[in-house]
Design a protein around this motif. Structure first.
Motif, PDB file in Angstrom:
ATOM      1  N   SER A 166       0.822  -1.217   0.000  1.00 41.24           N
ATOM      2  CA  SER A 166       0.000   0.000   0.000  1.00 41.24           C
ATOM      3  C   SER A 166       0.856   1.266   0.000  1.00 41.24           C
ATOM      4  O   SER A 166       0.346   2.361  -0.258  1.00 41.24           O
ATOM      5  CB  SER A 166      -0.935   0.005   1.215  1.00 41.24           C
ATOM      6  OG  SER A 166      -0.244   0.301   2.412  1.00 41.24           O
ATOM      7  N   ILE A 167       2.119   1.120   0.273  1.00 44.47           N
ATOM      8  CA  ILE A 167       3.063   2.252   0.181  1.00 44.47           C
ATOM      9  C   ILE A 167       3.662   2.306  -1.226  1.00 44.47           C
ATOM     10  O   ILE A 167       3.710   3.359  -1.866  1.00 44.47           O
ATOM     11  CB  ILE A 167       4.179   2.117   1.234  1.00 44.47           C
ATOM     12  CG1 ILE A 167       3.580   2.161   2.646  1.00 44.47           C
ATOM     13  CG2 ILE A 167       5.227   3.221   1.064  1.00 44.47           C
ATOM     14  CD1 ILE A 167       4.594   1.884   3.754  1.00 44.47           C
ATOM     15  N   ILE A 169       2.505   1.205  -3.982  1.00 43.62           N
ATOM     16  CA  ILE A 169       1.554   1.436  -5.073  1.00 43.62           C
ATOM     17  C   ILE A 169       1.671   2.850  -5.626  1.00 43.62           C
ATOM     18  O   ILE A 169       1.450   3.084  -6.819  1.00 43.62           O
ATOM     19  CB  ILE A 169       0.096   1.166  -4.602  1.00 43.62           C
ATOM     20  CG1 ILE A 169      -0.860   1.150  -5.785  1.00 43.62           C
ATOM     21  CG2 ILE A 169      -0.344   2.183  -3.566  1.00 43.62           C
ATOM     22  CD1 ILE A 169      -0.684  -0.003  -6.718  1.00 43.62           C
ATOM     23  N   MET A 170       2.058   3.797  -4.790  1.00 48.23           N
ATOM     24  CA  MET A 170       2.180   5.180  -5.239  1.00 48.23           C
ATOM     25  C   MET A 170       3.394   5.395  -6.145  1.00 48.23           C
ATOM     26  O   MET A 170       3.533   6.446  -6.751  1.00 48.23           O
ATOM     27  CB  MET A 170       2.250   6.115  -4.032  1.00 48.23           C
ATOM     28  CG  MET A 170       1.000   6.087  -3.155  1.00 48.23           C
ATOM     29  SD  MET A 170      -0.537   6.410  -4.068  1.00 48.23           S
ATOM     30  CE  MET A 170      -0.275   8.104  -4.595  1.00 48.23           C
ATOM     31  N   ALA A 180      -3.588   5.404  -8.709  1.00 53.33           N
ATOM     32  CA  ALA A 180      -2.776   4.861  -7.617  1.00 53.33           C
ATOM     33  C   ALA A 180      -3.388   5.199  -6.268  1.00 53.33           C
ATOM     34  O   ALA A 180      -3.429   4.361  -5.358  1.00 53.33           O
ATOM     35  CB  ALA A 180      -1.349   5.401  -7.706  1.00 53.33           C
ATOM     36  N   LEU A 181      -3.877   6.435  -6.144  1.00 50.85           N
ATOM     37  CA  LEU A 181      -4.483   6.867  -4.884  1.00 50.85           C
ATOM     38  C   LEU A 181      -5.762   6.071  -4.597  1.00 50.85           C
ATOM     39  O   LEU A 181      -6.021   5.691  -3.441  1.00 50.85           O
ATOM     40  CB  LEU A 181      -4.778   8.359  -4.937  1.00 50.85           C
ATOM     41  CG  LEU A 181      -5.233   9.004  -3.626  1.00 50.85           C
ATOM     42  CD1 LEU A 181      -4.182   8.806  -2.546  1.00 50.85           C
ATOM     43  CD2 LEU A 181      -5.517  10.488  -3.842  1.00 50.85           C
ATOM     44  N   LYS A 183      -6.410   2.981  -5.627  1.00 50.36           N
ATOM     45  CA  LYS A 183      -5.998   1.636  -5.233  1.00 50.36           C
ATOM     46  C   LYS A 183      -5.449   1.630  -3.808  1.00 50.36           C
ATOM     47  O   LYS A 183      -5.726   0.708  -3.024  1.00 50.36           O
ATOM     48  CB  LYS A 183      -4.952   1.083  -6.211  1.00 50.36           C
ATOM     49  CG  LYS A 183      -5.535   0.580  -7.520  1.00 50.36           C
ATOM     50  CD  LYS A 183      -4.465  -0.077  -8.358  1.00 50.36           C
ATOM     51  CE  LYS A 183      -5.069  -0.742  -9.595  1.00 50.36           C
ATOM     52  NZ  LYS A 183      -5.889  -1.917  -9.262  1.00 50.36           N
ATOM     53  N   GLN A 184      -4.665   2.651  -3.475  1.00 46.08           N
ATOM     54  CA  GLN A 184      -4.108   2.730  -2.121  1.00 46.08           C
ATOM     55  C   GLN A 184      -5.224   2.827  -1.078  1.00 46.08           C
ATOM     56  O   GLN A 184      -5.164   2.178  -0.027  1.00 46.08           O
ATOM     57  CB  GLN A 184      -3.169   3.919  -1.988  1.00 46.08           C
ATOM     58  CG  GLN A 184      -2.488   3.986  -0.628  1.00 46.08           C
ATOM     59  CD  GLN A 184      -1.658   5.225  -0.444  1.00 46.08           C
ATOM     60  OE1 GLN A 184      -2.189   6.337  -0.385  1.00 46.08           O
ATOM     61  NE2 GLN A 184      -0.333   5.057  -0.377  1.00 46.08           N
ATOM     62  N   THR A 185      -6.239   3.632  -1.375  1.00 49.32           N
ATOM     63  CA  THR A 185      -7.374   3.780  -0.452  1.00 49.32           C
ATOM     64  C   THR A 185      -8.067   2.445  -0.228  1.00 49.32           C
ATOM     65  O   THR A 185      -8.414   2.091   0.913  1.00 49.32           O
ATOM     66  CB  THR A 185      -8.376   4.813  -1.007  1.00 49.32           C
ATOM     67  OG1 THR A 185      -7.718   6.072  -1.177  1.00 49.32           O
ATOM     68  CG2 THR A 185      -9.554   4.979  -0.055  1.00 49.32           C
ATOM     69  N   MET A 187      -6.689  -0.543  -0.613  1.00 40.99           N
ATOM     70  CA  MET A 187      -5.766  -1.416   0.108  1.00 40.99           C
ATOM     71  C   MET A 187      -5.732  -1.075   1.594  1.00 40.99           C
ATOM     72  O   MET A 187      -5.722  -1.967   2.455  1.00 40.99           O
ATOM     73  CB  MET A 187      -4.359  -1.298  -0.502  1.00 40.99           C
ATOM     74  CG  MET A 187      -4.266  -1.798  -1.926  1.00 40.99           C
ATOM     75  SD  MET A 187      -2.718  -1.339  -2.745  1.00 40.99           S
ATOM     76  CE  MET A 187      -1.626  -2.608  -2.143  1.00 40.99           C
ATOM     77  N   ARG A 188      -5.740   0.212   1.902  1.00 38.99           N
ATOM     78  CA  ARG A 188      -5.702   0.633   3.304  1.00 38.99           C
ATOM     79  C   ARG A 188      -6.996   0.242   4.026  1.00 38.99           C
ATOM     80  O   ARG A 188      -6.972  -0.105   5.214  1.00 38.99           O
ATOM     81  CB  ARG A 188      -5.461   2.134   3.390  1.00 38.99           C
ATOM     82  CG  ARG A 188      -4.074   2.568   2.898  1.00 38.99           C
ATOM     83  CD  ARG A 188      -2.995   2.293   3.926  1.00 38.99           C
ATOM     84  NE  ARG A 188      -1.658   2.448   3.391  1.00 38.99           N
ATOM     85  CZ  ARG A 188      -1.036   3.625   3.210  1.00 38.99           C
ATOM     86  NH1 ARG A 188      -1.660   4.761   3.518  1.00 38.99           N
ATOM     87  NH2 ARG A 188       0.190   3.661   2.737  1.00 38.99           N
ATOM     88  N   LEU A 239       0.281   6.551   7.744  1.00 40.02           N
ATOM     89  CA  LEU A 239      -0.416   5.692   6.785  1.00 40.02           C
ATOM     90  C   LEU A 239      -1.870   6.133   6.676  1.00 40.02           C
ATOM     91  O   LEU A 239      -2.704   5.796   7.521  1.00 40.02           O
ATOM     92  CB  LEU A 239      -0.337   4.235   7.235  1.00 40.02           C
ATOM     93  CG  LEU A 239       1.071   3.637   7.382  1.00 40.02           C
ATOM     94  CD1 LEU A 239       0.999   2.265   8.035  1.00 40.02           C
ATOM     95  CD2 LEU A 239       1.770   3.559   6.028  1.00 40.02           C
TER      96      LEU A 239
END
Length: 275
Positions: A166-167, A169-170, A180-181, A183-185, A187-188, A239
């Protein structure tokens, strides 16, 4: 005079003299065997651990240490805190993110943190915490206890393995920043709801099995420091999407986090960082 010292008859008798030498050698050998076996035999652990902690506290010359990492907690924080709690002097060298591209190609394995020991450079933070743990008496020499500590360190690495994608991915160049943002959201959210609680329940069970408030034994080891540093990072707000209260549903883990955080050396460390 002759060595070993014996009565005159023994000195004049080659057989007696050889027997005296063999007795001395046997005594020295027995001492070395006991010294080697004391931390290895479980029955001798109660005697070995106080001796080891006392030896670690003696003012023997220590290596010159320089720890290099970014100006964040991250994976180096556990190494910093082990040195701090163990009273081990080290130079805390912080690298700016803007300087990393130029520095990258010159570092061992192309990564940070790095630990310089009397000028010799080593990588891998888990190897570092084991090393400084041995220097400070916070890593047990008893094989079974060392295994239990390494088990916690391995679990703590598994937790980071859940978080790391999750880090990273950016940094995925195949995605736009917006993609990317998004997907990160996602994942978090999964981390906060499913993966991290599942991993924390494993920590909780280990602390329940221990019954001392620490993961291994009756005092803090590198396992306790590693998990504390990790939880501090997770709950720091660094995070996005991970609530600072994520540990609250785990009473023993929460109590452990508070207990380690209240250690005077750790409190002093973070108070100094605020200045």
């Amino acid at each position: 005079g002759a060595w070993p010292r014996e009565n005159p008859a023994a000195q004049s008798n080659p057989t007696e003299r050889m027997a005296a030498i063999l007795r001395t050698a046997a005594g020295v050998g027995a001492g070395l065997v006991v010294g080697y076996c004391m931390p290895k035999l479980e029955v001798l652990t109660p005697f070995a651990e106080p001796v080891e902690k006392a030896l670690a506290a003696l003012p023997f010359p220590k290596p010159k240490l320089e720890l290099t990492y970014f100006d964040i907690m991250g994976v180096a924080e556990k190494v910093r805190l082990t040195c701090v709690v163990g009273g081990l002097k080290f130079e805390d060298k912080r690298v700016k993110f803007d300087d990393w591209p130029a520095l990258n190609m010159t570092t061992k394995f192309g990564q940070l943190p790095l630990l310089s020991v009397d000028g010799e450079v080593f990588a891998q933070s888990n190897a570092m915490i084991t090393y400084v743990g041995k220097l400070t008496g916070m890593y047990p020499s008893d094989p079974k206890k060392a295994l239990a500590v390494d088990q916690v360190i391995g679990l703590h690495e598994d937790v980071m393995g859940k978080i790391r994608p999750s880090i990273l991915i950016m940094r995925d160049t195949t995605l736009s920043k917006k993609e990317a943002l998004k997907k990160q959201t996602e994942m978090r959210r999964e981390l906060a709801v499913t993966s991290l609680p599942a991993m924390f329940s494993l920590y909780e069970q280990l602390l329940t099995d221990s019954s001392t408030g620490f993961f291994v034994g009756s005092s803090a080891t590198v396992a306790d420091i590693a998990v504390f540093a990790q939880l501090k990072f997770i709950t720091s707000g660094f995070l996005d999407g991970i609530p600072p209260t994520i540990v609250d549903n785990f009473p023993k883990l929460s109590a452990h986090y508070a207990r380690v955080g209240q250690m005077p050396a750790i409190q002093k460390w973070y108070e100094a960082e605020k200045k």
